[in-house]
Scaffold this active site. Structure first.
Site, PDB file in Angstrom:
ATOM      1  N   THR A 300       0.824  -1.208   0.000  1.00  0.00           N
ATOM      2  CA  THR A 300       0.000   0.000   0.000  1.00  0.00           C
ATOM      3  C   THR A 300       0.853   1.251   0.000  1.00  0.00           C
ATOM      4  O   THR A 300       2.023   1.232   0.393  1.00  0.00           O
ATOM      5  CB  THR A 300      -0.915   0.066   1.229  1.00  0.00           C
ATOM      6  OG1 THR A 300      -0.125   0.383   2.389  1.00  0.00           O
ATOM      7  CG2 THR A 300      -1.675  -1.223   1.451  1.00  0.00           C
ATOM      8  N   ASP A 301       0.254   2.353  -0.410  1.00  0.00           N
ATOM      9  CA  ASP A 301       0.887   3.649  -0.207  1.00  0.00           C
ATOM     10  C   ASP A 301       0.976   3.914   1.295  1.00  0.00           C
ATOM     11  O   ASP A 301       0.369   3.210   2.101  1.00  0.00           O
ATOM     12  CB  ASP A 301       0.105   4.749  -0.927  1.00  0.00           C
ATOM     13  CG  ASP A 301       1.010   5.849  -1.451  1.00  0.00           C
ATOM     14  OD1 ASP A 301       2.057   6.113  -0.818  1.00  0.00           O
ATOM     15  OD2 ASP A 301       0.674   6.457  -2.484  1.00  0.00           O
ATOM     16  N   TRP A 302       1.694   4.928   1.671  1.00  0.00           N
ATOM     17  CA  TRP A 302       2.104   5.108   3.059  1.00  0.00           C
ATOM     18  C   TRP A 302       0.972   5.683   3.940  1.00  0.00           C
ATOM     19  O   TRP A 302       0.355   6.682   3.605  1.00  0.00           O
ATOM     20  CB  TRP A 302       3.316   6.030   3.102  1.00  0.00           C
ATOM     21  CG  TRP A 302       4.654   5.357   3.063  1.00  0.00           C
ATOM     22  CD1 TRP A 302       5.748   5.711   3.800  1.00  0.00           C
ATOM     23  CD2 TRP A 302       5.086   4.241   2.267  1.00  0.00           C
ATOM     24  NE1 TRP A 302       6.813   4.873   3.510  1.00  0.00           N
ATOM     25  CE2 TRP A 302       6.426   3.968   2.579  1.00  0.00           C
ATOM     26  CE3 TRP A 302       4.443   3.417   1.334  1.00  0.00           C
ATOM     27  CZ2 TRP A 302       7.157   2.923   1.995  1.00  0.00           C
ATOM     28  CZ3 TRP A 302       5.168   2.372   0.739  1.00  0.00           C
ATOM     29  CH2 TRP A 302       6.492   2.139   1.071  1.00  0.00           C
TER      30      TRP A 302
END
Length: 584
Positions: A300-302
């Site tokens: 996932t993105d952060w």
């Protein structure tokens, strides 16, 4: 002494993976599912907690069993290599000795945004990906990515949190400089070359794994706002171009990219569930896994799970569409959707509790851990986890790489208009703004008053609206038009003396008046003053073509559809425009 099968390099990778997996506790497995930020202490030492670090390095590795880290911040090549070795030494001393996988955002250009990329520093400096797209040469992109690979390997980075292959279809969107522009065909061709350069013919000990982002394409943002922030979470397709945005990702998968990062965005008005892509089973399992056949790592993105603090300010979790869920419920939904790893998070206890409560089966965790361990074995990290600081100093920013980057900067410059000025000859009297007087003095006599000049050289940046937050301020969004007072000053100079204007296009600037009155107009996508002046004086050839169109007005931008490329009415310069520049 008996060597466990997972430590034997002569055994097949799958056998080593299964042996190691069988020896891991649930806590150790849970730690693999997190890919978080890590800082470097002074002189390449291990960082203690503080700032954005909730835990110190020892606690993250030895206590919480994390083995995937994204280095935040900059440093010299030697100290980065020494830091990487210290991190690996700490990991080697843990019960199973699982090596750390170190990653980084882009570090080879001119953008400085702690949420997206870093200034080149010791690394060779190239144009932004938009500039590579302006050149449009796949062989150059492969050479660039191979250079990145060699410099990254020297300091211990084994995962590149790039390339970014979203399509730049919404002119206001703040993340365009990291893309290959608005053309799906160009982006598809260049991402193939990029993945080859980073990974080679196949992933192996000499590779840097490519984490391609942001699936399924992050360019179609409502009003051009960015989904790092709650007001920008909606991703929309009013022009029906959803499949068009997928094309570069199909190419990346065909090229063998090892990892994929879904974006923050929440799709609205589609047949997908209206939740952020990291939680979206329709997108991650139905589309990415089943339809497109991707079997690599999905990270996932952060910051999707927990609220945090960024640059001293509170930041809510980017859990768009699932804000009402608890942290554990968000994690479970992401795992159910097909996520393997959580970017920017460090809460393995949540995964342990999900398994122990029966909400998530341990077999589901094992499926993701297998992918993550397999990549470590394939990259050769168990055999070669350390790097040579002397070689790092020799490799990073080596003369060969620096020369390649400087040549690419010059090629990427794009001549938009020329009223008989280029190439400039002789040693004229120069008035400069936004250009180093020291550099300009190598090309002409620098004067302090435009009235005394034969030529003015003015470097500008794409306008943007300053946002209030410390972190938000790095994301240049909003209007693309020059404010009235600033434009008045620019035009006053253009009317006073023949002026070459060079605009850094991190987004498509609105500049009809400047285009009409500049003696020459250039676009740059990350270039030094020397590169701009070399092209101005005919010492180098500009080869760039616009990787997106330049709109005529903000009204035209607002009337466009965010998912449709190059659809503004009567643009000042169309997609692909570029005159080239004659050499002396």
């Amino acid at each position: 002494m008996t060597t466990h099968p997972y430590r034997d390099p002569d055994r097949p990778v799958d056998e080593r993976v299964e042996d190691l997996l069988s020896r891991m506790t649930l806590e150790e497995k849970a730690g693999q599912l997190f890919h978080t930020m890590l800082a470097m202490g002074p002189g390449g030492t291990l960082a203690e907690k503080g700032g954005f670090l909730r835990y110190d390095t020892t606690e993250l590795i030895a206590g919480r069993h994390l083995t995937h880290f994204n280095l935040i911040g900059q440093g010299g090549a030697r100290e980065m290599a020494q830091w990487a070795n210290r991190v690996q030494e700490l990991a080697a001393g843990t019960r199973l000795g699982i090596p750390v996988t170190l990653s980084t955002d882009p570090r080879h250009a001119f953008t400085d945004n702690p949420g997206a990329s870093f200034l080149a520093g010791d690394f060779s400096a190239w144009p932004e990906p938009l500039g590579l797209a302006a050149i449009g040469d796949p062989a150059l992109v492969e050479r660039f990515a191979d250079t990145v690979r060699r410099e990254y390997l020297a300091v211990g980075f084994r995962v590149a949190l790039h390339p970014q292959i979203d399509l730049a279809t919404e002119p206001r969107w703040s993340r365009q400089s990291g893309t290959f522009g608005s053309s799906a065909e160009v982006a598809a061709e260049l991402v193939r070359a990029y993945v080859r350069g980073l990974q080679g013919p196949e992933l192996g000990p000499g590779s840097v794994a490519a984490m391609v982002k942001h699936f399924p394409g992050g360019g179609a943002q409502k009003d051009g706002e960015d989904p790092h922030f709650p007001y920008g979470k909606e991703q929309v397709y009013p022009g029906g171009m959803r499949e068009h945005h997928l094309a570069p990702f199909v190419a990346a998968i065909e090229a063998g990219c090892s990892q994929m990062m879904p974006y923050y965005g929440q799709p609205v008005g589609t047949d997908w569930e209206e939740v952020g892509f990291g939680f979206n089973k329709d997108v991650l399992t139905g589309l990415l896994r089943e339809r497109l056949g991707f079997d690599g790592i999905i990270c996932t993105d952060w910051g999707l799970l927990t609220d945090a603090e960024i640059l001293g300010e509170p930041a809510e979790a980017r859990a768009w569409g699932v804000e009402h869920l608890s942290v554990a419920e968000r994690a479970a939904k992401a795992l159910d959707a097909g996520t393997d790893q959580f970017g920017g998070e460090q809460c393995p206890e949540v995964i342990v509790e999900l398994v122990r409560s029966g909400r998530i089966a341990e077999e589901r965790i094992d499926a993701s851990v297998r992918r993550l361990l397999r990549e470590k074995f394939v990259l050769g990290l168990f055999e070669n986890r350390y790097v040579d600081p002397d070689r790092a100093e020799e490799t990073v920013g080596a003369a060969e790489f620096t020369a390649l980057g400087e040549a690419a900067q010059r090629r990427s410059l794009t001549v938009l208009a020329d009223r008989g000025v280029l190439p400039v000859t002789g040693r004229p009297r120069l008035y400069v703004q936004g250009v180093s007087e020291g550099v300009a003095a190598e090309y002409g006599e620098v004067v302090a008053d435009p009235a005394e000049a034969d030529l003015a050289v003015l470097r500008l940046r794409t306008p943007y609206e300053q946002r209030p937050g410390a972190f938000e301020s790095f994301f240049h969004a909003g209007s693309l038009a020059f404010p009235a007072e600033e434009l008045k000053e620019i035009l006053r100079l253009l009317d006073a003396v023949p002026t070459l204007v060079c605009v850094n296009l991190e987004r498509p600037a609105v500049l009809p008046e400047i285009a009409e009155r500049a003696a020459a107009l250039l676009a740059d996508f990350g270039a030094s003053d020397a590169a701009v002046l070399d092209v101005t004086f005919g010492r180098a050839k500009a080869e760039g073509r616009l990787p997106f169109e330049l709109p005529r007005s903000m009204e035209a931008v607002a009337a466009g559809l965010p998912d449709v490329p190059n659809d503004t009415e009567d643009p000042v310069f169309p997609y692909g425009h570029g005159l080239g520049a004659p050499t002396a």
